[in-house]
Design a protein around this motif. Structure first.
Motif, mmCIF file in Angstrom:
data_model
loop_
_atom_site.group_PDB
_atom_site.id
_atom_site.type_symbol
_atom_site.label_atom_id
_atom_site.label_comp_id
_atom_site.label_asym_id
_atom_site.label_seq_id
_atom_site.Cartn_x
_atom_site.Cartn_y
_atom_site.Cartn_z
ATOM 1 N N ILE A 10 6.727 22.552 12.825
ATOM 2 C CA ILE A 10 6.629 23.965 13.193
ATOM 3 C C ILE A 10 5.628 24.531 12.178
ATOM 4 O O ILE A 10 5.760 24.308 10.970
ATOM 5 C CB ILE A 10 8.004 24.658 13.136
ATOM 6 C CG1 ILE A 10 7.927 26.170 13.357
ATOM 7 C CG2 ILE A 10 8.746 24.400 11.848
ATOM 8 C CD1 ILE A 10 9.313 26.841 13.481
ATOM 9 N N SER A 11 4.595 25.225 12.652
ATOM 10 C CA SER A 11 3.509 25.659 11.769
ATOM 11 C C SER A 11 3.972 26.721 10.775
ATOM 12 O O SER A 11 4.960 27.420 10.998
ATOM 13 C CB SER A 11 2.348 26.221 12.595
ATOM 14 O OG SER A 11 1.902 25.263 13.517
ATOM 15 N N GLY B 145 1.451 22.479 23.345
ATOM 16 C CA GLY B 145 2.164 22.002 22.149
ATOM 17 C C GLY B 145 3.377 22.881 21.855
ATOM 18 O O GLY B 145 3.415 23.592 20.847
ATOM 19 N N GLY C 270 6.423 22.147 20.859
ATOM 20 C CA GLY C 270 7.093 21.790 19.602
ATOM 21 C C GLY C 270 8.465 22.426 19.497
ATOM 22 O O GLY C 270 9.315 22.270 20.373
ATOM 23 N N GLY D 128 9.137 25.555 19.707
ATOM 24 C CA GLY D 128 9.263 26.725 20.576
ATOM 25 C C GLY D 128 9.044 28.043 19.845
ATOM 26 O O GLY D 128 9.024 29.106 20.470
ATOM 27 N N TYR D 129 8.850 27.995 18.526
ATOM 28 C CA TYR D 129 8.731 29.247 17.762
ATOM 29 C C TYR D 129 7.508 30.055 18.191
ATOM 30 O O TYR D 129 7.602 31.262 18.435
ATOM 31 C CB TYR D 129 8.687 28.939 16.266
ATOM 32 C CG TYR D 129 8.579 30.185 15.409
ATOM 33 C CD1 TYR D 129 9.622 31.105 15.365
ATOM 34 C CD2 TYR D 129 7.449 30.436 14.642
ATOM 35 C CE1 TYR D 129 9.525 32.262 14.583
ATOM 36 C CE2 TYR D 129 7.347 31.573 13.859
ATOM 37 C CZ TYR D 129 8.389 32.482 13.836
ATOM 38 O OH TYR D 129 8.297 33.615 13.063
ATOM 39 N N ARG E 147 4.087 17.295 25.244
ATOM 40 C CA ARG E 147 4.030 15.905 25.720
ATOM 41 C C ARG E 147 5.284 15.105 25.377
ATOM 42 O O ARG E 147 5.595 14.131 26.044
ATOM 43 C CB ARG E 147 2.770 15.183 25.222
ATOM 44 C CG ARG E 147 2.701 14.947 23.746
ATOM 45 C CD ARG E 147 1.400 14.258 23.360
ATOM 46 N NE ARG E 147 1.431 12.826 23.618
ATOM 47 C CZ ARG E 147 1.945 11.929 22.780
ATOM 48 N NH1 ARG E 147 2.490 12.315 21.644
ATOM 49 N NH2 ARG E 147 1.913 10.646 23.067
ATOM 50 N N LEU F 222 11.509 17.003 22.759
ATOM 51 C CA LEU F 222 11.243 18.316 22.147
ATOM 52 C C LEU F 222 11.274 19.409 23.220
ATOM 53 O O LEU F 222 11.880 20.469 23.024
ATOM 54 C CB LEU F 222 9.866 18.327 21.460
ATOM 55 C CG LEU F 222 9.720 17.534 20.164
ATOM 56 C CD1 LEU F 222 8.279 17.617 19.663
ATOM 57 C CD2 LEU F 222 10.673 18.036 19.090
ATOM 58 N N GLY G 257 -0.988 18.526 27.969
ATOM 59 C CA GLY G 257 -1.502 19.898 27.976
ATOM 60 C C GLY G 257 -3.015 19.987 27.934
ATOM 61 O O GLY G 257 -3.564 21.063 28.178
ATOM 62 N N PHE H 197 -3.692 20.565 11.529
ATOM 63 C CA PHE H 197 -2.651 20.423 12.548
ATOM 64 C C PHE H 197 -2.411 18.951 12.865
ATOM 65 O O PHE H 197 -3.303 18.126 12.679
ATOM 66 C CB PHE H 197 -3.095 21.128 13.846
ATOM 67 C CG PHE H 197 -2.836 22.607 13.846
ATOM 68 C CD1 PHE H 197 -1.708 23.131 14.449
ATOM 69 C CD2 PHE H 197 -3.718 23.472 13.220
ATOM 70 C CE1 PHE H 197 -1.455 24.497 14.443
ATOM 71 C CE2 PHE H 197 -3.474 24.846 13.202
ATOM 72 C CZ PHE H 197 -2.336 25.343 13.816
ATOM 73 N N VAL H 198 -1.227 18.641 13.395
ATOM 74 C CA VAL H 198 -0.962 17.301 13.925
ATOM 75 C C VAL H 198 -1.872 17.123 15.151
ATOM 76 O O VAL H 198 -2.294 18.108 15.756
ATOM 77 C CB VAL H 198 0.533 17.115 14.323
ATOM 78 C CG1 VAL H 198 1.433 17.175 13.114
ATOM 79 C CG2 VAL H 198 0.968 18.121 15.379
HETATM 80 N N1 SAM Z 1 3.748 25.426 18.642
HETATM 81 C C1 SAM Z 1 4.712 24.611 17.973
HETATM 82 C C2 SAM Z 1 5.806 25.407 17.314
HETATM 83 O O1 SAM Z 1 5.768 26.643 17.379
HETATM 84 O O2 SAM Z 1 6.708 24.783 16.793
HETATM 85 C C3 SAM Z 1 4.104 23.706 16.939
HETATM 86 C C4 SAM Z 1 3.456 22.577 17.576
HETATM 87 S S1 SAM Z 1 3.203 21.112 16.649
HETATM 88 C C5 SAM Z 1 2.157 21.647 15.355
HETATM 89 C C6 SAM Z 1 2.124 20.338 17.836
HETATM 90 C C7 SAM Z 1 2.819 19.921 19.126
HETATM 91 O O3 SAM Z 1 1.831 19.519 20.062
HETATM 92 C C8 SAM Z 1 3.760 18.739 18.948
HETATM 93 O O4 SAM Z 1 5.031 19.068 19.408
HETATM 94 C C9 SAM Z 1 3.105 17.647 19.812
HETATM 95 O O5 SAM Z 1 4.034 16.772 20.411
HETATM 96 C C10 SAM Z 1 2.365 18.482 20.844
HETATM 97 N N2 SAM Z 1 1.262 17.817 21.555
HETATM 98 C C11 SAM Z 1 0.338 16.956 21.064
HETATM 99 N N3 SAM Z 1 -0.510 16.606 22.061
HETATM 100 C C12 SAM Z 1 -0.125 17.287 23.179
HETATM 101 C C13 SAM Z 1 -0.612 17.346 24.516
HETATM 102 N N4 SAM Z 1 -1.691 16.667 24.947
HETATM 103 N N5 SAM Z 1 0.047 18.137 25.398
HETATM 104 C C14 SAM Z 1 1.128 18.854 25.014
HETATM 105 N N6 SAM Z 1 1.642 18.810 23.763
HETATM 106 C C15 SAM Z 1 1.015 18.048 22.849
#
Ligand code: SAM
Length: 222
Positions: free
Chosen positions: A67-68, A92, A94, A96-97, A114, A118, A141, A209-210
Protein backbone atom coordinates in the motif's frame (compact mmCIF):
# COMPACT_ATOMS: atom_id res chain seq x y z
CA UNK A 1 -8.06 -1.19 23.54
CA UNK A 2 -11.86 -1.11 22.98
CA UNK A 3 -13.37 -0.43 19.55
CA UNK A 4 -14.51 3.08 20.41
CA UNK A 5 -11.09 3.98 21.86
CA UNK A 6 -9.39 2.62 18.72
CA UNK A 7 -11.70 4.68 16.47
CA UNK A 8 -10.93 7.86 18.40
CA UNK A 9 -7.18 7.16 18.16
CA UNK A 10 -7.45 6.38 14.42
CA UNK A 11 -9.26 9.67 13.80
CA UNK A 12 -6.50 11.55 15.62
CA UNK A 13 -3.82 9.70 13.63
CA UNK A 14 -5.57 10.62 10.37
CA UNK A 15 -5.65 14.32 11.30
CA UNK A 16 -1.94 14.17 12.22
CA UNK A 17 -1.10 12.37 8.95
CA UNK A 18 -2.76 15.19 7.00
CA UNK A 19 -1.18 17.96 9.09
CA UNK A 20 2.36 16.50 9.15
CA UNK A 21 2.74 14.53 5.92
CA UNK A 22 0.41 16.17 3.37
CA UNK A 23 -0.20 19.86 4.12
CA UNK A 24 3.50 20.79 4.52
CA UNK A 25 4.27 19.16 1.15
CA UNK A 26 2.46 19.97 -2.07
CA UNK A 27 -1.06 18.77 -1.16
CA UNK A 28 -3.45 21.74 -1.22
CA UNK A 29 -6.70 20.35 -2.69
CA UNK A 30 -9.14 20.61 0.25
CA UNK A 31 -11.33 17.77 -1.05
CA UNK A 32 -8.29 15.47 -1.18
CA UNK A 33 -7.26 16.44 2.36
CA UNK A 34 -10.83 15.81 3.60
CA UNK A 35 -10.84 12.32 2.03
CA UNK A 36 -7.59 11.48 3.86
CA UNK A 37 -9.15 12.60 7.16
CA UNK A 38 -12.14 10.30 6.47
CA UNK A 39 -10.92 6.97 4.99
CA UNK A 40 -9.79 4.47 7.69
CA UNK A 41 -6.35 3.57 6.25
CA UNK A 42 -5.68 1.10 9.09
CA UNK A 43 -8.45 -1.20 7.76
CA UNK A 44 -6.61 -1.40 4.40
CA UNK A 45 -3.24 -2.30 5.97
CA UNK A 46 -3.75 -5.81 7.37
CA UNK A 47 -1.21 -6.74 10.03
CA UNK A 48 0.04 -3.19 10.64
CA UNK A 49 -0.52 -1.64 14.05
CA UNK A 50 -2.71 1.45 14.24
CA UNK A 51 0.17 3.99 14.35
CA UNK A 52 2.13 2.08 11.71
CA UNK A 53 -0.84 2.22 9.30
CA UNK A 54 -0.68 6.05 9.32
CA UNK A 55 3.13 6.34 9.15
CA UNK A 56 5.00 8.19 6.39
CA UNK A 57 5.96 5.15 4.27
CA UNK A 58 4.54 2.26 2.20
CA UNK A 59 3.45 -0.97 3.93
CA UNK A 60 3.32 -4.63 2.86
CA UNK A 61 -0.18 -5.97 2.09
CA UNK A 62 0.70 -9.61 1.21
CA UNK A 63 1.42 -11.30 -2.15
CA UNK A 64 4.67 -9.26 -2.34
CA UNK A 65 2.64 -6.06 -2.89
CA UNK A 66 2.40 -2.75 -1.03
CA UNK A 67 0.00 0.00 0.00
CA UNK A 68 1.71 3.24 -1.10
CA UNK A 69 2.96 5.99 1.23
CA UNK A 70 0.07 8.38 2.09
CA UNK A 71 1.86 11.31 0.44
CA UNK A 72 2.24 9.43 -2.87
CA UNK A 73 -1.47 8.44 -2.84
CA UNK A 74 -2.37 12.09 -2.15
CA UNK A 75 -0.06 13.51 -4.83
CA UNK A 76 -1.36 11.15 -7.52
CA UNK A 77 -4.96 11.86 -6.51
CA UNK A 78 -4.42 15.62 -6.53
CA UNK A 79 -2.89 15.39 -10.03
CA UNK A 80 -6.25 14.06 -11.32
CA UNK A 81 -8.05 17.29 -10.29
CA UNK A 82 -11.33 15.52 -9.46
CA UNK A 83 -14.52 17.54 -8.88
CA UNK A 84 -17.01 14.78 -7.94
CA UNK A 85 -18.61 14.03 -11.33
CA UNK A 86 -15.93 11.80 -12.83
CA UNK A 87 -15.70 8.17 -13.87
CA UNK A 88 -12.25 6.97 -12.76
CA UNK A 89 -10.22 3.89 -13.68
CA UNK A 90 -7.51 2.61 -11.34
CA UNK A 91 -4.97 -0.04 -12.35
CA UNK A 92 -3.55 -1.96 -9.36
CA UNK A 93 -6.28 -2.24 -6.69
CA UNK A 94 -3.90 -3.74 -4.10
CA UNK A 95 -5.21 -2.96 -0.62
CA UNK A 96 -8.02 -0.79 -2.02
CA UNK A 97 -6.91 2.33 -0.13
CA UNK A 98 -6.32 4.44 -3.25
CA UNK A 99 -9.68 3.35 -4.70
CA UNK A 100 -11.41 4.19 -1.41
CA UNK A 101 -9.90 7.70 -1.48
CA UNK A 102 -11.00 8.11 -5.14
CA UNK A 103 -14.52 6.92 -4.28
CA UNK A 104 -14.94 9.92 -1.95
CA UNK A 105 -13.89 12.34 -4.71
CA UNK A 106 -15.50 11.02 -7.91
CA UNK A 107 -18.84 9.56 -9.02
CA UNK A 108 -17.68 6.07 -10.02
CA UNK A 109 -14.46 4.12 -9.56
CA UNK A 110 -13.46 1.08 -11.65
CA UNK A 111 -10.39 -0.75 -10.39
CA UNK A 112 -8.46 -3.68 -11.91
CA UNK A 113 -6.10 -6.03 -9.99
CA UNK A 114 -4.13 -8.93 -11.48
CA UNK A 115 -3.80 -10.89 -8.19
CA UNK A 116 -7.19 -12.54 -7.54
CA UNK A 117 -6.71 -13.00 -3.77
CA UNK A 118 -6.07 -9.25 -3.31
CA UNK A 119 -9.07 -8.28 -5.47
CA UNK A 120 -11.33 -10.62 -3.46
CA UNK A 121 -10.17 -9.38 -0.07
CA UNK A 122 -10.48 -5.76 -1.16
CA UNK A 123 -13.92 -6.21 -2.75
CA UNK A 124 -15.14 -7.70 0.53
CA UNK A 125 -13.76 -4.71 2.48
CA UNK A 126 -15.51 -2.21 0.15
CA UNK A 127 -18.81 -4.04 0.75
CA UNK A 128 -18.25 -4.01 4.51
CA UNK A 129 -17.50 -0.27 4.50
CA UNK A 130 -20.44 0.52 2.20
CA UNK A 131 -18.27 1.98 -0.60
CA UNK A 132 -20.86 1.23 -3.27
CA UNK A 133 -19.47 3.29 -6.16
CA UNK A 134 -16.38 1.04 -6.60
CA UNK A 135 -16.30 -1.91 -9.05
CA UNK A 136 -13.40 -4.37 -8.82
CA UNK A 137 -12.24 -6.74 -11.56
CA UNK A 138 -9.45 -9.32 -11.74
CA UNK A 139 -7.38 -9.00 -14.91
CA UNK A 140 -4.56 -7.31 -16.78
CA UNK A 141 -5.11 -3.60 -16.19
CA UNK A 142 -2.65 -2.61 -18.95
CA UNK A 143 -5.60 -3.36 -21.27
CA UNK A 144 -7.83 -0.95 -19.33
CA UNK A 145 -11.53 -1.73 -18.92
CA UNK A 146 -12.96 -1.08 -22.43
CA UNK A 147 -16.60 -1.88 -21.50
CA UNK A 148 -16.77 1.24 -19.30
CA UNK A 149 -14.50 3.57 -21.32
CA UNK A 150 -14.02 6.45 -21.79
CA UNK A 151 -12.74 7.50 -18.34
CA UNK A 152 -12.37 11.08 -17.10
CA UNK A 153 -9.34 10.03 -15.06
CA UNK A 154 -7.01 7.01 -15.08
CA UNK A 155 -4.49 6.24 -12.35
CA UNK A 156 -1.88 3.48 -12.55
CA UNK A 157 -0.47 2.48 -9.16
CA UNK A 158 2.35 0.18 -10.35
CA UNK A 159 5.57 1.08 -12.19
CA UNK A 160 5.36 0.69 -15.97
CA UNK A 161 8.08 0.64 -18.66
CA UNK A 162 5.95 3.14 -20.63
CA UNK A 163 2.41 4.36 -21.10
CA UNK A 164 0.12 1.47 -22.19
CA UNK A 165 -1.63 2.58 -25.45
CA UNK A 166 -5.06 1.11 -24.43
CA UNK A 167 -5.12 3.46 -21.42
CA UNK A 168 -4.51 6.52 -23.60
CA UNK A 169 -7.25 5.30 -25.97
CA UNK A 170 -9.70 4.97 -23.06
CA UNK A 171 -9.07 8.50 -21.79
CA UNK A 172 -11.97 10.94 -22.32
CA UNK A 173 -11.55 14.43 -23.80
CA UNK A 174 -9.93 16.62 -21.12
CA UNK A 175 -9.19 13.48 -19.08
CA UNK A 176 -6.01 12.96 -17.07
CA UNK A 177 -3.84 9.86 -16.77
CA UNK A 178 -1.33 9.53 -13.91
CA UNK A 179 1.32 6.82 -14.24
CA UNK A 180 4.75 5.97 -12.79
CA UNK A 181 6.91 5.17 -15.82
CA UNK A 182 10.58 4.19 -15.99
CA UNK A 183 12.79 1.25 -15.04
CA UNK A 184 11.88 -1.65 -12.76
CA UNK A 185 13.64 0.13 -9.87
CA UNK A 186 12.61 3.78 -10.12
CA UNK A 187 10.16 5.78 -12.17
CA UNK A 188 8.97 9.32 -12.98
CA UNK A 189 5.41 10.23 -12.10
CA UNK A 190 3.89 11.31 -15.42
CA UNK A 191 0.61 13.20 -15.85
CA UNK A 192 -0.91 13.05 -19.35
CA UNK A 193 -3.91 15.10 -20.45
CA UNK A 194 -6.00 14.59 -23.58
CA UNK A 195 -6.72 17.79 -25.50
CA UNK A 196 -8.42 16.75 -28.72
CA UNK A 197 -5.93 14.72 -30.73
CA UNK A 198 -3.06 16.04 -28.62
CA UNK A 199 -1.66 14.52 -25.42
CA UNK A 200 0.04 17.03 -23.09
CA UNK A 201 2.54 15.51 -20.64
CA UNK A 202 4.19 16.79 -17.47
CA UNK A 203 6.57 15.21 -14.96
CA UNK A 204 5.72 15.34 -11.25
CA UNK A 205 9.04 13.94 -10.00
CA UNK A 206 10.65 10.65 -9.03
CA UNK A 207 8.91 7.67 -7.39
CA UNK A 208 9.34 3.95 -6.73
CA UNK A 209 6.57 1.41 -7.34
CA UNK A 210 6.26 -2.38 -7.60
CA UNK A 211 6.16 -3.45 -11.28
CA UNK A 212 3.10 -3.31 -13.52
CA UNK A 213 3.00 -6.79 -15.04
CA UNK A 214 1.00 -7.40 -18.19
CA UNK A 215 0.75 -7.18 -21.95
CA UNK A 216 1.76 -3.48 -22.05
CA UNK A 217 3.77 -3.57 -18.80
CA UNK A 218 6.69 -5.74 -17.70
CA UNK A 219 6.52 -9.23 -19.13
CA UNK A 220 7.33 -11.16 -16.00
CA UNK A 221 7.81 -10.75 -12.27
CA UNK A 222 11.17 -9.12 -11.47
N1 SAM B 1 -3.36 1.14 -5.25
C1 SAM B 1 -2.93 0.18 -4.28
C2 SAM B 1 -3.35 0.52 -2.87
O1 SAM B 1 -3.97 1.57 -2.68
O2 SAM B 1 -3.09 -0.28 -2.00
C3 SAM B 1 -1.45 -0.04 -4.29
C4 SAM B 1 -1.07 -0.87 -5.41
S1 SAM B 1 0.44 -1.76 -5.34
C5 SAM B 1 1.63 -0.49 -5.21
C6 SAM B 1 0.45 -2.23 -7.06
C7 SAM B 1 -0.63 -3.24 -7.43
O3 SAM B 1 -0.66 -3.38 -8.84
C8 SAM B 1 -0.37 -4.63 -6.86
O4 SAM B 1 -1.47 -5.05 -6.12
C9 SAM B 1 -0.17 -5.49 -8.13
O5 SAM B 1 -0.63 -6.81 -7.99
C10 SAM B 1 -0.99 -4.71 -9.15
N2 SAM B 1 -0.67 -4.95 -10.56
C11 SAM B 1 0.54 -5.13 -11.14
N3 SAM B 1 0.38 -5.30 -12.47
C12 SAM B 1 -0.96 -5.19 -12.73
C13 SAM B 1 -1.74 -5.27 -13.92
N4 SAM B 1 -1.23 -5.46 -15.14
N5 SAM B 1 -3.09 -5.13 -13.80
C14 SAM B 1 -3.66 -4.91 -12.59
N6 SAM B 1 -2.96 -4.86 -11.44
C15 SAM B 1 -1.62 -4.98 -11.50
Amino acid sequence: MGLEEANVLAERLRKEMVARQLEPRRIRDERVLAAFREVPRHLFAPGAGLSEAYADHPLPIGEGQTISQPYMVALMTQCLGLTGEEKVLEIGTGSGYQAAILSRLAAEVYTVERVASLAERTGELFRRLGYENISVRVGDGTLGWPEFAPFDAIIVTAGSPGVPPPLVEQLAEGGKLVIPAGSGYSQRLLVLERRGEKIIQRDEGGCVFVPLIGEYGWKQKR
